[in-house]
Motif scaffolding. Sequence first.
Motif, short mmCIF file in Angstrom:
data_model
loop_
_atom_site.label_atom_id
_atom_site.label_comp_id
_atom_site.label_asym_id
_atom_site.label_seq_id
_atom_site.Cartn_x
_atom_site.Cartn_y
_atom_site.Cartn_z
N TYR B 200 50.30 -57.15 29.02
CA TYR B 200 49.83 -56.05 29.86
C TYR B 200 49.27 -54.88 29.06
O TYR B 200 48.73 -53.94 29.62
CB TYR B 200 50.91 -55.58 30.85
CG TYR B 200 52.20 -55.03 30.28
CD1 TYR B 200 52.22 -53.89 29.49
CD2 TYR B 200 53.41 -55.65 30.57
CE1 TYR B 200 53.41 -53.38 28.99
CE2 TYR B 200 54.62 -55.15 30.08
CZ TYR B 200 54.60 -54.00 29.28
OH TYR B 200 55.77 -53.49 28.79
N SER B 223 49.11 -58.83 36.29
CA SER B 223 48.66 -58.24 37.56
C SER B 223 48.19 -56.81 37.35
O SER B 223 47.21 -56.38 37.93
CB SER B 223 49.79 -58.30 38.59
OG SER B 223 50.98 -57.77 38.05
N ARG B 224 48.91 -56.05 36.53
CA ARG B 224 48.50 -54.66 36.26
C ARG B 224 48.52 -54.42 34.77
O ARG B 224 49.52 -54.66 34.11
CB ARG B 224 49.46 -53.69 36.94
CG ARG B 224 49.25 -53.54 38.43
CD ARG B 224 50.26 -52.55 38.99
NE ARG B 224 50.01 -51.18 38.52
CZ ARG B 224 50.91 -50.44 37.88
NH1 ARG B 224 52.10 -50.93 37.59
NH2 ARG B 224 50.62 -49.21 37.51
N ASP B 239 49.32 -43.92 35.87
CA ASP B 239 49.11 -45.11 35.03
C ASP B 239 48.99 -44.72 33.55
O ASP B 239 49.52 -45.38 32.67
CB ASP B 239 47.85 -45.86 35.47
CG ASP B 239 48.07 -46.58 36.80
OD1 ASP B 239 49.24 -46.64 37.24
OD2 ASP B 239 47.08 -47.03 37.39
N THR B 269 56.78 -51.88 33.70
CA THR B 269 57.05 -52.60 34.95
C THR B 269 58.31 -52.09 35.66
O THR B 269 58.68 -52.63 36.69
CB THR B 269 57.22 -54.11 34.68
OG1 THR B 269 58.24 -54.28 33.69
CG2 THR B 269 55.93 -54.72 34.17
#
Lengths: 403, 343
Positions: B200, B223-224, B239, B269
Amino acid sequence: MRMSATLIAAASALALAAPLHAKTIAVAAGEGAQTRLQEALILAAPGDVVELGAGRFVLTDGLSLDVKGVTLRGKGMDATVLDFTGQKGAGEGLLVTSDEVTLRDFAVENTKGDGIKSKGADNVVYYRVRVTWTGGPNETNGAYGIYPVESTGVLIDGCKVSGASDAGIYVGQSAGITVRHSVAEGNVAGIEIENSRNALVTRNYVTRNTGGILIFDLPNLPRMGGGNVRVEDNLVIANDTPNFAPKGNIVASVPSGTGIMIMANDDVRIRGNTLSGHYTAQIMVVTYPNAFKDPRYNPYPRHVQVGYNTFSTGNQNRDTLGRLQADPYPAGAFPKVLWDGLGGTQVFAPGAGLTAINLNFPKQGAGLDQAKPQPFDLPAFTGVPPMTAYVGAPAALDNRITP
Amino acid sequence: MRLLAAALLLSAAALAAKPLAAPRPPVLSGAGPVINTTLVNDAVVGSSEFPARLSDYNFFTDAAATRPGIGVIEYRLNTPLWSDGADKSRFLYLPPKGQATANGDGLLGLPVGAALIKHFAFGGKLVETRVLLHRADGWVALPYVWNAEQTEARLALAGKRIELTTPGGQAISYAVPNKNQCKDCHSQDGAVIPVGPKAYNLSPEWLAGLKSRGWIDQMPKVSRRIPLWEDRAKVKVADAARGYLDANCAHCHSPQGAASNSGLYLGWTVKDRTALGVKKRPVAAGRGAGPHEFAIVPGKPDQSILLYRMASTEGGVAMPELGRETRDPDGEAVVRAWIAGMR
């Protein structure tokens, strides 16, 4: 001739205790101590002894030990001093992260953060270790003097800690703990057992701290559910230093003049102690006072047994809490135990049947302004149930403290 | 064999997502490809010794350690650790036939024999190089300190203090970590592990490059992704801040890390707001808490311990405890804005 079974057993026990080729690495004080000592701690093999010479080791950075079974030994807590007065970095003076380590016969002075921290270091022994902030109580001192955390098997014996801005001897999130024969003076908390199980605090001299001996359980931590703790045969004397902890920490809420304080926890036994000179409370039993959301956490004390202890010169009415307690009692009498009144009938196990005061807080999180103090008699002995598990450090750790 | 080696080298160079801090040396000379015939010394990487010199590994083909050897691939992190503003370059070494494995959006699995190499430079001069070696009995972290001539880096097991000036113009006593301090950050449940190469926090292009060459078993599913640090003004402040906290704090502040006992977990996460610090009281912060009661007070960055410790350079207060002598104004700004906008 046949070797006797005993001899074989003894030989194998020896082999287990001291690996073959265990060696002693001598490190002297003086020029380059930081590098020489840190290298010795890195290059030591399991079973080795790193032997510190007498004198003052002038250190600029934290030290760390990550080798299993190493003994770090000096020439005595007054003869060998690790001096961190000029420390530039790291969160503690000495960090231990390996199991089966013995620390003995040296001192740590004036660390910027904690004195000695052992984390996830099972079966650690601190013997005749001194941790001192030499300027006395001060908010800028490091938090903890001796600080084992997340460990199983902790023996602290013959140690001496003063000046910590949180707890002198602090054992957190651990199990199988003995703190004995030690002196804690001039810290915010003298000895604190937090979020831990199966702890024995015995025969210590705890004086001139803000609070003497604290048994706490706090929310939002990986390990909670503290309990099965015995506080026995300690001298808890005149813990009346004004609280000098930084505000956000839980010990900042400990009122000066507190002898032994239980917050949350299940099954704590207090007996054989001598308590004197605590103007707020000799023994305080309370609920965790702050808001929390952790559903795993029980904020109430349960099954606290106050047995036979010796009390003298208690509450002298110097502050709000003192006056609250004094009002319901005639002159000269003072309650031995202060309870916030929360937790119901499970809070006290039958004990010595003492006079106590119940502040009758309406609910968890209430403040002193909502207190409605009333005299209260603790239940008297009707038979003492056994503790649910062995309390104290594993007996095998005693073998490491022979002189 | 040699041709294959040359091909590998070229691929490695092509994979590099971002130039080195110091200008990257050209891989192509006027006459054609530079054929690098130096192989990384796998025996040294895999031995149980602590090699005395960085050059013992042959990770680089030149004494100044700018040209990666065969199987040595440069990479970058989307958002990196602050490290006093050091110019850092990172390399992954995969041994012959070695293959990384995808592990969801988390840390790439790296085979025994792999290594991670990270240069730290100030003012165009290399100061230290840290290596992480995946040996048969686990990862080993070792710090190497460069000489003034920039020709050799020697092992500094016990760490070192070096006087230098940061890009921000501050004269500092820079701390090269000792071997154990490496583990303070690179630790999970007591074992040494890499910190940086989590899927990530890596670019999809770089990962795709690995995949296309068969150097990773499959494309990690992410996913992110943590945003690029240089894009922090363009992305959601949450973020940017959470990416920064992951890269700068979460190696210790995770349930398996060195700060596990704090209950404060700052990984990318993490979803639990209390674990992230919102209205969470300190546990063992001591004077690190200063006058404040909570790690994060929503809307009130100046009452939040998190920012208080980021803004300190004093031992016992400053966070991270290791590897930071100076304040990071950009990092503070992002975290401040995040807390200020939080409810």
